[in-house]
Write an enzyme that holds these catalytic residues in place. Sequence first.
Site, PDB file in Angstrom:
ATOM      1  N   SER A 143       1.050  -0.804   0.023  1.00  0.00           N
ATOM      2  CA  SER A 143      -0.081  -0.003   0.113  1.00  0.00           C
ATOM      3  C   SER A 143       0.771   1.169   0.350  1.00  0.00           C
ATOM      4  O   SER A 143       1.789   1.119   0.420  1.00  0.00           O
ATOM      5  CB  SER A 143      -0.656  -0.077   1.126  1.00  0.00           C
ATOM      6  OG  SER A 143      -1.138   1.138   1.680  1.00  0.00           O
ATOM      7  N   TYR A 156      -2.125   0.305   9.985  1.00  0.00           N
ATOM      8  CA  TYR A 156      -2.328  -0.017   8.993  1.00  0.00           C
ATOM      9  C   TYR A 156      -0.503   0.280   8.304  1.00  0.00           C
ATOM     10  O   TYR A 156       0.172  -0.135   7.882  1.00  0.00           O
ATOM     11  CB  TYR A 156      -3.079   0.772   8.362  1.00  0.00           C
ATOM     12  CG  TYR A 156      -3.829   0.159   6.690  1.00  0.00           C
ATOM     13  CD1 TYR A 156      -3.793  -0.740   6.685  1.00  0.00           C
ATOM     14  CD2 TYR A 156      -3.047   1.014   5.862  1.00  0.00           C
ATOM     15  CE1 TYR A 156      -4.142  -1.635   5.775  1.00  0.00           C
ATOM     16  CE2 TYR A 156      -3.731   0.145   4.649  1.00  0.00           C
ATOM     17  CZ  TYR A 156      -3.814  -0.621   3.970  1.00  0.00           C
ATOM     18  OH  TYR A 156      -4.180  -1.262   2.889  1.00  0.00           O
TER      19      TYR A 156
HETATM   20  P1  NAP Z   1     -11.890  -6.340   1.941  1.00  0.00           P
HETATM   21  O1  NAP Z   1     -12.869  -6.082   0.412  1.00  0.00           O
HETATM   22  O2  NAP Z   1     -12.237  -5.795   3.384  1.00  0.00           O
HETATM   23  O3  NAP Z   1     -11.264  -7.209   1.539  1.00  0.00           O
HETATM   24  C1  NAP Z   1     -10.084  -8.088   2.679  1.00  0.00           C
HETATM   25  C2  NAP Z   1      -9.977  -9.559   2.335  1.00  0.00           C
HETATM   26  O4  NAP Z   1      -8.876 -10.031   3.915  1.00  0.00           O
HETATM   27  C3  NAP Z   1     -11.631 -10.803   2.862  1.00  0.00           C
HETATM   28  O5  NAP Z   1     -11.256 -11.275   2.022  1.00  0.00           O
HETATM   29  C4  NAP Z   1     -11.451 -11.162   4.473  1.00  0.00           C
HETATM   30  O6  NAP Z   1     -11.742 -12.633   3.735  1.00  0.00           O
HETATM   31  C5  NAP Z   1     -10.200 -10.749   4.441  1.00  0.00           C
HETATM   32  N1  NAP Z   1      -9.083 -10.811   5.507  1.00  0.00           N
HETATM   33  C6  NAP Z   1      -9.094 -10.749   6.438  1.00  0.00           C
HETATM   34  N2  NAP Z   1      -8.820 -11.271   7.752  1.00  0.00           N
HETATM   35  C7  NAP Z   1      -8.615 -12.098   7.291  1.00  0.00           C
HETATM   36  C8  NAP Z   1      -7.926 -13.071   8.121  1.00  0.00           C
HETATM   37  N3  NAP Z   1      -7.706 -13.122   9.188  1.00  0.00           N
HETATM   38  N4  NAP Z   1      -7.394 -14.297   7.492  1.00  0.00           N
HETATM   39  C9  NAP Z   1      -7.692 -14.821   6.700  1.00  0.00           C
HETATM   40  N5  NAP Z   1      -8.125 -13.578   5.402  1.00  0.00           N
HETATM   41  C10 NAP Z   1      -8.912 -12.538   6.080  1.00  0.00           C
HETATM   42  O7  NAP Z   1     -10.531  -5.394   1.472  1.00  0.00           O
HETATM   43  P2  NAP Z   1      -9.397  -5.054   0.413  1.00  0.00           P
HETATM   44  O8  NAP Z   1      -9.396  -3.940  -0.433  1.00  0.00           O
HETATM   45  O9  NAP Z   1      -9.751  -6.524  -1.230  1.00  0.00           O
HETATM   46  O10 NAP Z   1      -7.944  -5.208   0.572  1.00  0.00           O
HETATM   47  C11 NAP Z   1      -7.009  -6.353   0.383  1.00  0.00           C
HETATM   48  C12 NAP Z   1      -5.363  -5.851   0.334  1.00  0.00           C
HETATM   49  O11 NAP Z   1      -5.250  -4.616  -0.511  1.00  0.00           O
HETATM   50  C13 NAP Z   1      -5.772  -5.650   1.989  1.00  0.00           C
HETATM   51  O12 NAP Z   1      -4.336  -6.585   2.354  1.00  0.00           O
HETATM   52  C14 NAP Z   1      -5.449  -4.068   1.866  1.00  0.00           C
HETATM   53  O13 NAP Z   1      -4.445  -3.613   2.947  1.00  0.00           O
HETATM   54  C15 NAP Z   1      -4.857  -3.702   0.114  1.00  0.00           C
HETATM   55  N6  NAP Z   1      -4.651  -3.135   0.274  1.00  0.00           N
HETATM   56  C16 NAP Z   1      -6.055  -2.049  -0.225  1.00  0.00           C
HETATM   57  C17 NAP Z   1      -6.880  -1.313  -0.789  1.00  0.00           C
HETATM   58  C18 NAP Z   1      -7.579  -0.111  -1.416  1.00  0.00           C
HETATM   59  O14 NAP Z   1      -8.196   0.762  -1.034  1.00  0.00           O
HETATM   60  N7  NAP Z   1      -8.855  -1.152  -1.066  1.00  0.00           N
HETATM   61  C19 NAP Z   1      -5.938  -0.577  -1.134  1.00  0.00           C
HETATM   62  C20 NAP Z   1      -4.251  -0.779  -1.369  1.00  0.00           C
HETATM   63  C21 NAP Z   1      -3.824  -1.977  -0.416  1.00  0.00           C
HETATM   64  P3  NAP Z   1     -12.948 -12.760   5.791  1.00  0.00           P
HETATM   65  O15 NAP Z   1     -13.467 -11.990   5.971  1.00  0.00           O
HETATM   66  O16 NAP Z   1     -13.574 -13.119   5.655  1.00  0.00           O
HETATM   67  O17 NAP Z   1     -11.849 -13.210   6.505  1.00  0.00           O
END
Ligand code: NAP
Length: 256
Positions: A143, A156
């Site tokens: 990120s 974070y």
């Molecule tokens: P999201 O829609 O909230 O999805 C997060 C995912 O992580 C879900 O599938 C959730 O599944 C899983 N998760 C959370 N806690 C977990 C645990 N303890 N064990 C296993 N799985 C777990 O978020 P996203 O935006 O897709 O984010 C995915 C990645 O991209 C993250 O690392 C985030 O930091 C990174 N990122 C996102 C953005 C953005 O703007 N969205 C930007 C930069 C980086 P369950 O709840 O079913 O476990």
Amino acid sequence: MENLSGKTALVTGASRGIGAAIARHFAELGTKVVLLARDGKALSDLAADIGSLGGQALAMPGDVRRYADLEHAVAAAVQRFGRLDILVNNAGVIEPIARLADSEPEAWGRIADINLKGVYHGLRAAIPQMLHTGSGVVVNISSGAATSALEGWSHYCSTKAAVLSLTACAAKEYGAHGIRVVGLSPGTVATEMQAVIRKSGINPVSRLDPAVHIPPEWVARAVAFLCSEQGEEFAGTDFSLKDNAGRARVGLPLIV
Ligand code: NAP
């Protein structure tokens, strides 16, 4: 571009958002996918969906905070599909958002367990298997927060900064053994995480116009690019989709 057909990938956080998009894209490219997240129902729905489109997917409900769950997922990949070629450490959380003095120590530690230790657990479980076959790619979803400080995001920002270091350490230790470890910093992406950020109203990211967020499918294409031969030169780095250089390499629309 990508020749990932016949390979096997383990994707953490595959129940929704970026992880689910990565799993779907891999399946479209002929890559078999092992799906890990806590929401078992969402995983089996996604696995069934991928199966109905001719792909192969295995749902492995689990929590990245538990090392044994990653070990089981790697073992299941080998047992079901014969190998593990790719690991995407994607699972990550940002809630609860709070300034340091308002933060709950237990909740802060839980984020570290997921965002940082979860990535370590994935590396620790997958690398021995990849060493066994002499090849592999690990993509750690990074990120912009890894390199910039944002109010309310101490958990974070600091865990993503640590993952940046973990990526570089792993690349140094295993690059010569045929294992490529690379970070991917996607910029802001239209997922549930951005909805949570917007609701917090705490820093400038929460006030971004949602129209600037990229779709998760673009991140999936970048992951596939980094796993392809063309991704080799980015080993140990944090590949970014925030600028046009990265987007152009993947073949994504440019910022005008
Ligand atoms: P999201 O829609 O909230 O999805 C997060 C995912 O992580 C879900 O599938 C959730 O599944 C899983 N998760 C959370 N806690 C977990 C645990 N303890 N064990 C296993 N799985 C777990 O978020 P996203 O935006 O897709 O984010 C995915 C990645 O991209 C993250 O690392 C985030 O930091 C990174 N990122 C996102 C953005 C953005 O703007 N969205 C930007 C930069 C980086 P369950 O709840 O079913 O476990």
